[in-house]
Design a protein around this motif. Structure first.
Motif, PDB file in Angstrom:
ATOM      1  N   TRP A 184     -78.034 -92.404 -45.634  1.00 26.16           N
ATOM      2  CA  TRP A 184     -78.783 -93.240 -44.701  1.00 26.16           C
ATOM      3  C   TRP A 184     -79.712 -94.104 -45.525  1.00 26.16           C
ATOM      4  CZ3 TRP A 184     -78.329 -94.284 -39.648  1.00 26.16           C
ATOM      5  CH2 TRP A 184     -79.306 -95.139 -39.108  1.00 26.16           C
ATOM      6  N   GLU A 216     -79.152 -86.537 -33.016  1.00 24.41           N
ATOM      7  CA  GLU A 216     -80.510 -85.981 -33.018  1.00 24.41           C
ATOM      8  C   GLU A 216     -81.144 -85.880 -31.640  1.00 24.41           C
ATOM      9  OE1 GLU A 216     -82.790 -88.314 -35.774  1.00 24.41           O
ATOM     10  OE2 GLU A 216     -81.806 -87.469 -37.506  1.00 24.41           O
ATOM     11  N   GLU A 250     -84.743 -79.607 -40.467  1.00 18.21           N
ATOM     12  CA  GLU A 250     -85.823 -79.612 -41.454  1.00 18.21           C
ATOM     13  C   GLU A 250     -86.150 -78.153 -41.683  1.00 18.21           C
ATOM     14  OE1 GLU A 250     -88.901 -82.969 -40.428  1.00 18.21           O
ATOM     15  OE2 GLU A 250     -89.946 -81.065 -40.546  1.00 18.21           O
ATOM     16  N   TRP A 299     -92.663 -88.272 -45.868  1.00 16.18           N
ATOM     17  CA  TRP A 299     -91.837 -87.078 -45.929  1.00 16.18           C
ATOM     18  C   TRP A 299     -91.753 -86.573 -47.373  1.00 16.18           C
ATOM     19  CZ3 TRP A 299     -87.314 -89.440 -42.542  1.00 16.18           C
ATOM     20  CH2 TRP A 299     -87.788 -89.575 -41.226  1.00 16.18           C
ATOM     21  N   ASN A 342     -78.348 -84.103 -40.319  1.00 16.11           N
ATOM     22  CA  ASN A 342     -79.180 -85.138 -40.915  1.00 16.11           C
ATOM     23  C   ASN A 342     -80.338 -84.439 -41.616  1.00 16.11           C
ATOM     24  OD1 ASN A 342     -77.489 -86.878 -39.605  1.00 16.11           O
ATOM     25  ND2 ASN A 342     -78.994 -87.604 -38.120  1.00 16.11           N
ATOM     26  N   MET A 384     -87.253 -77.213 -33.509  1.00 15.03           N
ATOM     27  CA  MET A 384     -86.549 -78.351 -34.110  1.00 15.03           C
ATOM     28  C   MET A 384     -85.112 -78.024 -34.514  1.00 15.03           C
ATOM     29  SD  MET A 384     -87.323 -80.709 -37.433  1.00 15.03           S
ATOM     30  CE  MET A 384     -88.713 -81.744 -37.077  1.00 15.03           C
ATOM     31  N   VAL A 425     -84.975 -85.563 -31.639  1.00 16.17           N
ATOM     32  CA  VAL A 425     -85.833 -86.752 -31.773  1.00 16.17           C
ATOM     33  C   VAL A 425     -85.927 -87.477 -30.426  1.00 16.17           C
ATOM     34  CG1 VAL A 425     -86.196 -88.946 -32.973  1.00 16.17           C
ATOM     35  CG2 VAL A 425     -85.320 -86.983 -34.241  1.00 16.17           C
ATOM     36  N   GLU A 463     -86.476 -99.648 -38.452  1.00 14.04           N
ATOM     37  CA  GLU A 463     -86.806 -98.221 -38.415  1.00 14.04           C
ATOM     38  C   GLU A 463     -87.553 -97.924 -37.100  1.00 14.04           C
ATOM     39  OE1 GLU A 463     -85.721 -95.625 -39.818  1.00 14.04           O
ATOM     40  OE2 GLU A 463     -87.262 -94.208 -39.193  1.00 14.04           O
ATOM     41  N   TRP A 464     -86.854 -98.155 -35.989  1.00  8.30           N
ATOM     42  CA  TRP A 464     -87.355 -97.832 -34.656  1.00  8.30           C
ATOM     43  C   TRP A 464     -88.777 -98.374 -34.436  1.00  8.30           C
ATOM     44  CZ3 TRP A 464     -83.198 -97.053 -32.057  1.00  8.30           C
ATOM     45  CH2 TRP A 464     -82.089 -96.453 -32.672  1.00  8.30           C
ATOM     46  N   HIS A 523     -76.746 -93.028 -30.090  1.00  4.22           N
ATOM     47  CA  HIS A 523     -77.813 -93.013 -31.093  1.00  4.22           C
ATOM     48  C   HIS A 523     -79.029 -93.711 -30.455  1.00  4.22           C
ATOM     49  CE1 HIS A 523     -78.582 -92.660 -35.673  1.00  4.22           C
ATOM     50  NE2 HIS A 523     -79.740 -92.982 -35.120  1.00  4.22           N
ATOM     51  N   TRP A 524     -79.490 -93.128 -29.329  1.00  7.37           N
ATOM     52  CA  TRP A 524     -80.794 -93.392 -28.721  1.00  7.37           C
ATOM     53  C   TRP A 524     -80.898 -94.576 -27.756  1.00  7.37           C
ATOM     54  CZ3 TRP A 524     -84.573 -92.634 -33.483  1.00  7.37           C
ATOM     55  CH2 TRP A 524     -84.280 -91.410 -34.110  1.00  7.37           C
ATOM     56  N   TYR A 530     -83.669 -84.924 -44.234  1.00 12.59           N
ATOM     57  CA  TYR A 530     -84.592 -85.799 -44.961  1.00 12.59           C
ATOM     58  C   TYR A 530     -85.635 -85.041 -45.756  1.00 12.59           C
ATOM     59  CZ  TYR A 530     -82.542 -89.667 -42.462  1.00 12.59           C
ATOM     60  OH  TYR A 530     -81.651 -90.590 -41.994  1.00 12.59           O
ATOM     61  N   GLU A 559     -76.540 -87.883 -42.385  1.00  7.46           N
ATOM     62  CA  GLU A 559     -77.612 -88.763 -42.868  1.00  7.46           C
ATOM     63  C   GLU A 559     -78.394 -88.043 -43.947  1.00  7.46           C
ATOM     64  OE1 GLU A 559     -80.311 -90.317 -39.854  1.00  7.46           O
ATOM     65  OE2 GLU A 559     -78.641 -90.706 -38.491  1.00  7.46           O
TER      66      GLU A 559
HETATM   67  C1  PNW Z   1     -83.235 -90.380 -38.164  1.00  5.05           C
HETATM   68  N1  PNW Z   1     -88.282 -86.377 -37.760  1.00  5.05           N
HETATM   69  O1  PNW Z   1     -84.416 -90.273 -37.433  1.00  5.05           O
HETATM   70  C2  PNW Z   1     -82.360 -91.312 -37.353  1.00  5.05           C
HETATM   71  O2  PNW Z   1     -81.106 -90.770 -37.026  1.00  5.05           O
HETATM   72  C3  PNW Z   1     -82.220 -92.672 -37.930  1.00  5.05           C
HETATM   73  O3  PNW Z   1     -81.853 -93.578 -36.924  1.00  5.05           O
HETATM   74  C4  PNW Z   1     -83.500 -93.055 -38.645  1.00  5.05           C
HETATM   75  O4  PNW Z   1     -83.519 -94.387 -39.048  1.00  5.05           O
HETATM   76  C5  PNW Z   1     -83.614 -92.115 -39.835  1.00  5.05           C
HETATM   77  O5  PNW Z   1     -83.564 -90.775 -39.446  1.00  5.05           O
HETATM   78  C6  PNW Z   1     -84.851 -92.350 -40.672  1.00  5.05           C
HETATM   79  O6  PNW Z   1     -86.007 -92.058 -39.943  1.00  5.05           O
HETATM   80  C7  PNW Z   1     -85.347 -89.271 -37.596  1.00  5.05           C
HETATM   81  O7  PNW Z   1     -89.430 -86.678 -37.388  1.00  5.05           O
HETATM   82  C8  PNW Z   1     -86.607 -89.541 -37.107  1.00  5.05           C
HETATM   83  O8  PNW Z   1     -88.007 -85.263 -38.179  1.00  5.05           O
HETATM   84  C9  PNW Z   1     -87.572 -88.575 -37.160  1.00  5.05           C
HETATM   85  C10 PNW Z   1     -87.283 -87.345 -37.716  1.00  5.05           C
HETATM   86  C11 PNW Z   1     -86.021 -87.069 -38.207  1.00  5.05           C
HETATM   87  C12 PNW Z   1     -85.062 -88.053 -38.147  1.00  5.05           C
END
Ligand code: PNW
Length: 453
Positions: free
Chosen positions: A400, A167, A224, A325, A292, A246, A170, A407-408, A122-123, A294, A352
């Motif tokens: 998640w 991912e 997405e 988002w 995952n 993507m 990402v 958050e990175w 995971h990165w 979102y 997630e």
């Molecule tokens: C995921 N996008 O990251 C990660 O797996 C997690 O570690 C992170 O905390 C979570 O989502 C919330 O951001 C993403 O730009 C980052 O589409 C960016 C994207 C999608 C997922």
């Protein structure tokens, strides 16, 4: 008559986290630095100069965190393993104390009847491997295979579900193309190479698993769904590029042994040809896909957007989260039915799903009200149920995130947890959303009909 939201028997309810986002103590007990440790300590890279030195102090508090999971009735926990805790140089010498940490974590989960699901990457690539080119060095696939083997030998059986990568999109888009994430490169020639070696590394890990492992292995991708802003040919083509880039860049090679055609339109001369043997390695059968989800994306043609020539169109009638988002639950049903149709109804776990909304930095009298997150979860769980009704093979759902966390590059400014973390005192407070989710889990979804939005 209102619909019943009871989920199929065996459907797994859980929560997810990742190592660098929660553990803290990145160099403890002989661990080597990762690229995120290095990135977070490079001035200007992180919002507010935040870093993961302490994070949620999960490295020391994992027993308390497991007790919280238990109190919420969670059946499964998805976490990630920090490669450089186990192999401080990324390859070669194994750090037993690093392995011991994950063994303690897994054994404590099992004592509490919580099924561990482990993500191998995971990165947080070992910094020592980045010094040798990281994801741009073809040897990285073998290094990842070697690391995977160490983990499978020690923990397979106790861990019955493994994910190779989290991912990869990402990693390459953020890490090699746009540079907002570690290692912070911005290079259109590098991104396709990193993508390919990530996929080869996935293949090597699956190969190692088939030799040693007895259970399930898969890959986690972010999806997405892309909708064209209009029915003009230009917008439709922009949508197709965005979807290929993507959503299909990793799954098409894994399932069909070939990259989407649009990759060449997007990257032009920077898109290489790869040997068939690589594609065979990449397309070995896997046991599940982790999705995952979102948000969605409404896409229009836009010459000025590099390299996709496609831009998102804002939807003013909808709610947006703190990470910008759009809240669009139907997109989750659409995503799951798209995966079913395109890839032959594989087993899918939603690995997630969640949202950052403004939450107070401190709990008030032991309570954190987060009505927007409660509503987000309710709507998205209904969307999952709709996909199951449509015949999708969904094995479980992981929110998640369990905890507010790093958050990175946005640091601690965005809170995704169902459990609030007061970073000053490390006090954990389950938010209203945690109680809500516990009720859903306890009723196996039945409580999703209780409220009417
Ligand atoms: C995921 N996008 O990251 C990660 O797996 C997690 O570690 C992170 O905390 C979570 O989502 C919330 O951001 C993403 O730009 C980052 O589409 C960016 C994207 C999608 C997922």
């Amino acid at each position: 008559m209102s619909k019943s939201y009871v989920f199929p028997e065996g459907f797994v309810w859980g929560a997810a986290t990742a190592a660098y986002q929660i553990e803290g103590s990145p160099l403890a007990d002989g661990a080597g630095p990762s690229i995120w440790q290095r990135f977070a300590h490079t001035p200007g890279r992180m919002l507010n100069d935040d870093n993961g030195d302490i994070a949620c102090d999960h490295y020391n508090r994992f027993r308390d965190d497991i007790a919280i999971m238990k109190s919420l009735g969670l059946q499964s926990y998805r976490f990630s393993i920090s490669w450089s805790r186990v192999l401080p140089e990324g390859k070669g010498r194994v750090n037993q104390k690093g392995l011991d940490f994950y063994e303690r974590l897994v054994d404590t989960l099992l004592e509490n009847d919580i099924a561990p699901v482990a993500t191998l990457f995971h990165w947080d690539l070992p910094a020592a491997l980045d010094d040798r080119g990281g994801w741009l060095n073809p040897d990285v696939a073998d290094w990842f295979g070697e690391y995977s083997e160490v983990m499978f030998k020690r923990l397979d059986g106790r861990i019955k579900r493994w994910a190779t990568l989290n991912e990869p999109w990402v990693v390459t888009d953020g890490g090699y193309l746009h540079g907002a994430l570690a290692p912070g490169h911005r290079n259109r020639f590098e991104a396709p190479i990193a993508s390919h070696h990530l996929l080869r590394a996935h293949g090597k890990s699956v190969q190692a698993y088939r030799a040693i492992g007895q259970h399930d292995i898969g890959i986690v991708v972010n999806i997405e769904p892309k909708y064209a802003a209009s029915d003009s040919a230009e917008d439709q083509a922009a949508r197709d590029r965005a979807e290929a880039y993507m959503n299909r860049q990793y799954l098409d090679p894994v399932f069909f042994g070939k990259y989407p055609e649009q990759m060449r339109d997007i990257f032009g001369e920077a898109w290489p040809e790869w040997p068939q043997a690589d594609m065979d390695l990449i397309s070995q059968p896997i046991d599940f896909i982790g999705v995952n989800y979102y948000t969605r994306n409404v896409t229009r043609h836009d010459e000025s957007s590099w390299p996709l020539k496609a831009s998102p169109v804002r939807q003013p009638q909808h709610t947006y989260t703190e990470t910008g988002w759009e809240v669009y639950p139907q997109g989750l049903t659409d995503t799951l039915t798209w995966v079913k149709q395109r890839y032959g109804n594989p087993q899918v776990f939603i690995t997630e799903n969640g949202a950052a909304f403004f939450d107070p930095p401190k709990a008030e009298r032991g309570r954190v009200r987060d009505p927007l997150r409660v509503s987000y979860l309710r709507q998205h769980l209904r969307a999952v149920h709709d996909a199951i009704d449509a015949g999708c093979n969904i094995g479980g759902y992981f929110v998640w995130s369990l905890l507010d966390n790093l958050e990175w590059s946005l640091g601690y400014s965005k809170r995704f947890g169902i459990v609030h973390v007061d970073y000053q005192t490390q006090t954990r407070t389950p938010k209203d959303s945690a109680r809500y989710y516990a009720g859903i889990v306890a009723s196996h979804g039945a409580r999703l009909i209780d409220e009417d939005d």
